[in-house]
Scaffold this motif. Structure first.
Motif, PDB file in Angstrom:
ATOM      1  N   MET A   1       0.826  -1.204   0.000  1.00 15.69           N
ATOM      2  CA  MET A   1       0.000   0.000   0.000  1.00 15.69           C
ATOM      3  C   MET A   1       0.859   1.252   0.000  1.00 15.69           C
ATOM      4  SD  MET A   1      -3.260  -0.632   2.376  1.00 15.69           S
ATOM      5  CE  MET A   1      -4.680   0.374   2.012  1.00 15.69           C
ATOM      6  N   LYS A   2       2.006   1.145   0.635  1.00 15.42           N
ATOM      7  CA  LYS A   2       2.919   2.275   0.648  1.00 15.42           C
ATOM      8  C   LYS A   2       3.272   2.650  -0.795  1.00 15.42           C
ATOM      9  CE  LYS A   2       7.311   3.723   2.600  1.00 15.42           C
ATOM     10  NZ  LYS A   2       8.540   3.311   3.278  1.00 15.42           N
ATOM     11  N   ASN A   3       3.530   1.623  -1.606  1.00 11.07           N
ATOM     12  CA  ASN A   3       3.871   1.905  -3.001  1.00 11.07           C
ATOM     13  C   ASN A   3       2.726   2.572  -3.743  1.00 11.07           C
ATOM     14  OD1 ASN A   3       6.423   0.905  -2.717  1.00 11.07           O
ATOM     15  ND2 ASN A   3       5.840  -1.179  -3.321  1.00 11.07           N
ATOM     16  N   GLN A   4       1.518   2.146  -3.418  1.00 14.22           N
ATOM     17  CA  GLN A   4       0.360   2.774  -4.078  1.00 14.22           C
ATOM     18  C   GLN A   4       0.279   4.256  -3.709  1.00 14.22           C
ATOM     19  OE1 GLN A   4      -3.423   0.596  -3.968  1.00 14.22           O
ATOM     20  NE2 GLN A   4      -2.291  -1.196  -3.314  1.00 14.22           N
ATOM     21  N   ILE A   5       0.515   4.547  -2.432  1.00 12.20           N
ATOM     22  CA  ILE A   5       0.478   5.946  -1.981  1.00 12.20           C
ATOM     23  C   ILE A   5       1.563   6.746  -2.708  1.00 12.20           C
ATOM     24  CG2 ILE A   5       0.771   7.486   0.018  1.00 12.20           C
ATOM     25  CD1 ILE A   5      -1.703   5.803   0.254  1.00 12.20           C
ATOM     26  N   ILE A   6       2.747   6.136  -2.773  1.00 14.91           N
ATOM     27  CA  ILE A   6       3.859   6.822  -3.446  1.00 14.91           C
ATOM     28  C   ILE A   6       3.479   7.146  -4.885  1.00 14.91           C
ATOM     29  CG2 ILE A   6       6.211   6.478  -4.340  1.00 14.91           C
ATOM     30  CD1 ILE A   6       6.790   4.906  -1.727  1.00 14.91           C
ATOM     31  N   GLU A   7       2.858   6.179  -5.560  1.00 14.81           N
ATOM     32  CA  GLU A   7       2.478   6.410  -6.960  1.00 14.81           C
ATOM     33  C   GLU A   7       1.409   7.488  -7.096  1.00 14.81           C
ATOM     34  OE1 GLU A   7       1.770   2.739  -9.086  1.00 14.81           O
ATOM     35  OE2 GLU A   7       3.832   2.150  -8.576  1.00 14.81           O
ATOM     36  N   LEU A   8       0.478   7.477  -6.163  1.00 15.49           N
ATOM     37  CA  LEU A   8      -0.573   8.511  -6.212  1.00 15.49           C
ATOM     38  C   LEU A   8       0.037   9.903  -6.065  1.00 15.49           C
ATOM     39  CD1 LEU A   8      -3.360   6.868  -3.989  1.00 15.49           C
ATOM     40  CD2 LEU A   8      -3.553   7.461  -6.427  1.00 15.49           C
ATOM     41  N   ILE A   9       0.941  10.036  -5.122  1.00 13.55           N
ATOM     42  CA  ILE A   9       1.566  11.353  -4.904  1.00 13.55           C
ATOM     43  C   ILE A   9       2.408  11.740  -6.118  1.00 13.55           C
ATOM     44  CG2 ILE A   9       3.139  12.708  -3.459  1.00 13.55           C
ATOM     45  CD1 ILE A   9       2.497  10.796  -1.154  1.00 13.55           C
ATOM     46  N   ALA A  10       3.186  10.761  -6.603  1.00 12.67           N
ATOM     47  CA  ALA A  10       4.076  11.049  -7.730  1.00 12.67           C
ATOM     48  C   ALA A  10       3.270  11.584  -8.916  1.00 12.67           C
ATOM     49  CB  ALA A  10       4.833   9.782  -8.117  1.00 12.67           C
ATOM     50  N   LYS A  11       2.133  10.943  -9.151  1.00 11.20           N
ATOM     51  CA  LYS A  11       1.307  11.348 -10.287  1.00 11.20           C
ATOM     52  C   LYS A  11       0.725  12.751 -10.043  1.00 11.20           C
ATOM     53  CE  LYS A  11      -2.141   9.332 -13.241  1.00 11.20           C
ATOM     54  NZ  LYS A  11      -3.470   8.903 -12.840  1.00 11.20           N
ATOM     55  N   ALA A  12       0.179  12.933  -8.841  1.00 12.97           N
ATOM     56  CA  ALA A  12      -0.475  14.211  -8.534  1.00 12.97           C
ATOM     57  C   ALA A  12       0.522  15.372  -8.520  1.00 12.97           C
ATOM     58  CB  ALA A  12      -1.198  14.107  -7.195  1.00 12.97           C
ATOM     59  N   ALA A  13       1.720  15.117  -7.997  1.00  9.27           N
ATOM     60  CA  ALA A  13       2.692  16.206  -7.838  1.00  9.27           C
ATOM     61  C   ALA A  13       3.671  16.281  -9.005  1.00  9.27           C
ATOM     62  CB  ALA A  13       3.452  16.021  -6.529  1.00  9.27           C
ATOM     63  N   GLU A  14       3.510  15.378  -9.966  1.00 10.97           N
ATOM     64  CA  GLU A  14       4.423  15.280 -11.117  1.00 10.97           C
ATOM     65  C   GLU A  14       5.888  15.142 -10.656  1.00 10.97           C
ATOM     66  OE1 GLU A  14       3.581  18.316 -14.015  1.00 10.97           O
ATOM     67  OE2 GLU A  14       1.431  18.017 -13.727  1.00 10.97           O
ATOM     68  N   LEU A  15       6.079  14.180  -9.811  1.00  8.75           N
ATOM     69  CA  LEU A  15       7.435  13.881  -9.317  1.00  8.75           C
ATOM     70  C   LEU A  15       7.745  12.432  -9.655  1.00  8.75           C
ATOM     71  CD1 LEU A  15       7.099  15.386  -5.738  1.00  8.75           C
ATOM     72  CD2 LEU A  15       8.572  16.301  -7.546  1.00  8.75           C
ATOM     73  N   ASP A  16       9.047  12.083  -9.625  1.00 12.86           N
ATOM     74  CA  ASP A  16       9.312  10.660  -9.840  1.00 12.86           C
ATOM     75  C   ASP A  16       9.179   9.900  -8.530  1.00 12.86           C
ATOM     76  OD1 ASP A  16      12.340  10.005  -8.894  1.00 12.86           O
ATOM     77  OD2 ASP A  16      12.121  12.078  -9.629  1.00 12.86           O
ATOM     78  N   VAL A  17       8.900   8.617  -8.652  1.00  9.35           N
ATOM     79  CA  VAL A  17       8.576   7.821  -7.465  1.00  9.35           C
ATOM     80  C   VAL A  17       9.727   7.781  -6.452  1.00  9.35           C
ATOM     81  CG1 VAL A  17       6.759   6.329  -8.359  1.00  9.35           C
ATOM     82  CG2 VAL A  17       9.127   5.722  -8.747  1.00  9.35           C
ATOM     83  N   ASP A  18      10.959   7.774  -6.923  1.00  6.92           N
ATOM     84  CA  ASP A  18      12.077   7.710  -5.982  1.00  6.92           C
ATOM     85  C   ASP A  18      12.131   8.947  -5.092  1.00  6.92           C
ATOM     86  OD1 ASP A  18      12.817   5.265  -6.850  1.00  6.92           O
ATOM     87  OD2 ASP A  18      14.340   5.986  -8.260  1.00  6.92           O
ATOM     88  N   THR A  19      11.855  10.102  -5.698  1.00  4.76           N
ATOM     89  CA  THR A  19      11.848  11.336  -4.905  1.00  4.76           C
ATOM     90  C   THR A  19      10.765  11.246  -3.830  1.00  4.76           C
ATOM     91  OG1 THR A  19      12.394  12.475  -6.951  1.00  4.76           O
ATOM     92  CG2 THR A  19      11.762  13.859  -5.076  1.00  4.76           C
ATOM     93  N   VAL A  20       9.590  10.835  -4.257  1.00  8.53           N
ATOM     94  CA  VAL A  20       8.476  10.739  -3.302  1.00  8.53           C
ATOM     95  C   VAL A  20       8.807   9.733  -2.204  1.00  8.53           C
ATOM     96  CG1 VAL A  20       6.034  10.164  -3.018  1.00  8.53           C
ATOM     97  CG2 VAL A  20       6.801  11.374  -5.066  1.00  8.53           C
ATOM     98  N   ALA A  21       9.351   8.593  -2.611  1.00  7.76           N
ATOM     99  CA  ALA A  21       9.683   7.557  -1.627  1.00  7.76           C
ATOM    100  C   ALA A  21      10.680   8.086  -0.600  1.00  7.76           C
ATOM    101  CB  ALA A  21      10.249   6.332  -2.331  1.00  7.76           C
ATOM    102  N   GLY A  22      11.574   8.952  -1.059  1.00  2.80           N
ATOM    103  CA  GLY A  22      12.577   9.512  -0.153  1.00  2.80           C
ATOM    104  C   GLY A  22      11.981  10.506   0.839  1.00  2.80           C
ATOM    105  N   ILE A  23      10.854  11.098   0.475  1.00  2.00           N
ATOM    106  CA  ILE A  23      10.256  12.132   1.338  1.00  2.00           C
ATOM    107  C   ILE A  23       9.162  11.574   2.258  1.00  2.00           C
ATOM    108  CG2 ILE A  23       9.034  14.365   1.334  1.00  2.00           C
ATOM    109  CD1 ILE A  23      10.218  14.990  -1.365  1.00  2.00           C
TER     110      ILE A  23
END
Ligand code: ARG
Length: 562
Positions: A1-23
């Motif tokens: 589920m963590k990965n799903q959240i990361i993907e949702l944020i990445a898409k919404a904020a137009e960021l790459d998943v690694d950046t989001v995962a790091g934050i």
């Protein structure tokens, strides 16, 4: 589920998943959400206030089935997940075989140089620390898929052996050494120093014997090898108690015919300088004292053999990293040696040679049995711990089966856990009542939690670990807290490796044990309702497995009863 959240944020904020995962963070308290995304870092690039960014992301994410609600709080976007789905996702993840392991290290080798006692000297408490820390790092890196080479770089070469041969011939005998082993070797070594202070000719004799050793003289090498064998036999008793092994015993002596090559490399690179008759590498430019390579009489030293060992290991194992676990007093030595390797044009030296220092052990306040004077043998401490646990078992659980085996697992485990519970660099002060306290933050406490889980599982009417359960029965606050704690395991292993800190794993084991205790007090497990019972029992089983695996990474075993 963590990965799903990361993907949702990445898409919404137009960021790459690694950046989001790091934050993305896990908030310290449950009322702050299951995950939190702080927006401070994005403020600069997006030129917007963090709360506005959080609100924008929340709006773009909108309604999603896995999310119960989103909350913008200051600079944070907090995620509250649908509890049941969250619990299911975490628990399922924790139920896979080998939970916590990874493949990041596949195809890569790590050399760990640790323990490495000095022949003819006792295995003391300082060596106990390098052994325990090194062994834990071995387990941690193996869990991440690395091939790990456990190397014991015995201190088995050097001028001290010339002195020992002289002392042996003057004041000891075959029988005495066979009988008292290292204790006798230490006795005559001290005697040599006292006598040599009066009579310098003894030092010349000792030097002559060491030169003979270096030249391959049969008699000299035979006596030396005997000292090595006698010492190793004792060290192996300690390793046996600890349940630890090495892949290679490659002591300093192994490199004696390889130091010439080091000298040649340094000469070819024009790095050698003469200083008072000795050969050195000048490290002034790097604010370090010179690295001594060869003494006036042409003999090699500790550093030369370490240089030879690095090239040997690189050629033999092509390591990704080579770790050295020793006391912090050797910091300069390793900095010098690593620098010299670097100066020889080896780019890899900078990142792959790592000194892992640790603090001192103090035995203040502890009454430890010692064999002679104040020399403290690691083996004696381990044995004393085992004895003390045995007394407790006789008192509290005299009918226990395998008392000796359990006492060994708990006694040794207590010492290991105590050693690994704080950051390496902190000094360890040793007090028996702290080490062995069954209610404190100790190894026995974690082992006891494991035993409790085991006993619950033995006493429930039936339990099938692979059967489906109703996740809605695990929504009590304490159950969720425990599941969340357990789910951190993979990250914990990765963090411990990155920081070379087994304490990250030890703290995790303690957190899980304490979390379990709260769960156990709040939720009865062996209840009538089969659906509730199965769900709780499943959680007990997962807890049991993760505790065992975490302790295993510290080199600690678990008894089934205690
Ligand atoms: N024998 C040394 C000591 O007891 C530790 C050796 C550490 N390893 C190395 N490659 N220098 O202090």
């Amino acid at each position: 589920m963590k990965n799903q959240i990361i993907e949702l944020i990445a898409k919404a904020a137009e960021l790459d998943v690694d950046t989001v995962a790091g934050i993305l963070e896990i908030p310290p308290k449950a009322d702050m959400g299951d995950y939190a995304f702080p927006c401070f870092q994005l403020a600069k690039t997006l030129r917007k206030a963090p709360p506005m960014i959080a609100a924008d992301i929340a709006e773009k994410i909108g309604e999603v089935d896995i999310i119960d609600r989103l909350e913008v709080k200051g600079a944070y976007l907090n995620f509250f997940l649908k509890k049941e789905m969250f619990v299911k996702s975490m628990l399922d993840a924790a139920c896979v075989d080998n939970f916590g392991s990874s493949t990041v290290g596949n195809g890569k080798t790590i050399c760990i140089d640790y323990s490495s006692p000095n022949v003819a000297k006792n295995f003391h408490v300082g060596h106990l620390r390098t052994t325990i820390i090194g062994n834990s790092l071995y387990k941690i890196y193996s869990k991440l898929g690395y091939q790990v080479e456990r190397i014991n770089h015995l201190g088995d070469w050097g001028t001290q052996f010339g002195k020992l041969i002289v002392a042996y011939k003057a004041w000891s005998s075959k029988e005495a050494i066979e009988k008292d082993g290292i204790a006798e070797l230490m006795r005559i070594y001290v005697k040599f120093h006292d006598a040599a202070a009066e009579n310098d000719a003894l030092n010349d004799e000792a030097r002559a014997w060491f030169t003979k050793m270096e030249q391959g003289d049969e008699e000299a090498l035979e006596i030396w090898q005997w000292f090595v064998d006698i010492s190793l036999k004792e060290y192996k008793q300690t390793y046996e108690l600890l349940g630890m092994e090495f892949d290679h015993y490659l002591g300093e002596s192994f490199y004696r015919d390889k130091t010439g090559d080091v000298v040649k490399r340094l000469q070819d690179a024009k790095l050698l300088e003469e200083s008072e008759g000795a050969q050195i590498v000048n490290l002034e430019e790097y604010n370090m004292a010179p690295c001594l390579i060869m003494k006036k009489d042409g003999s090699s030293i500790y550093a030369t053999r370490d240089l030879a060992a690095i090239f040997y290991r690189k050629e033999t194992w092509n390591f990704e990293k080579c770790l050295y676990v020793t006391g912090q007093e050797q910091k300069l030595h390793f900095a010098q040696v690593f620098k010299v390797v670097d100066l020889l044009g080896n780019e890899w030296a900078k990142d792959s040679l790592v000194h892992i220092p640790y603090g001192l052990v103090s035995l203040e306040g502890a009454k430890l049995s010692t064999r002679s004077g104040n020399i403290i043998y690691a083996e004696d401490i381990l044995k004393e711990a085992i004895e003390k646990v045995k007394v407790t078992i006789e008192e509290k659980n005299p009918s226990l089966e395998d008392k000796d085996e359990v006492a060994k697992i708990v006694g040794v485990g207590a010492i290991l856990f105590h050693d690994l519970y704080n950051q390496r660099i902190k000094d360890v002060s040793f007090k028996w009542d702290k080490v062995l306290n069954f209610d404190g933050e100790t190894g026995p406490y974690v082992q006891y939690t494991y035993v409790r889980c085991a006993s619950i599982l033995r006493n429930v009417p039936s339990f099938d670990p692979s059967a489906d359960i109703d996740y809605s029965k695990l929504l009590d606050e304490e159950a969720i807290a425990l599941i969340k704690e357990i789910s951190r395991f993979p990250q914990v292993v990765a963090d411990a490796a990155e920081k070379y800190e087994p304490c990250v794993v030890a703290r995790f084991a303690m957190d899980v044990a304490q979390s379990f205790s709260r769960f156990y007090n709040a939720c009865r497990i062996n209840v009538e309702d089969e659906v509730v019972r199965n769900a709780r029992v499943k959680l007990v089983n997962v807890t049991k497995t993760v505790l065992k695996d975490a302790l295993d990474l510290l080199g600690i075993d678990c008894p089934e009863q205690m």
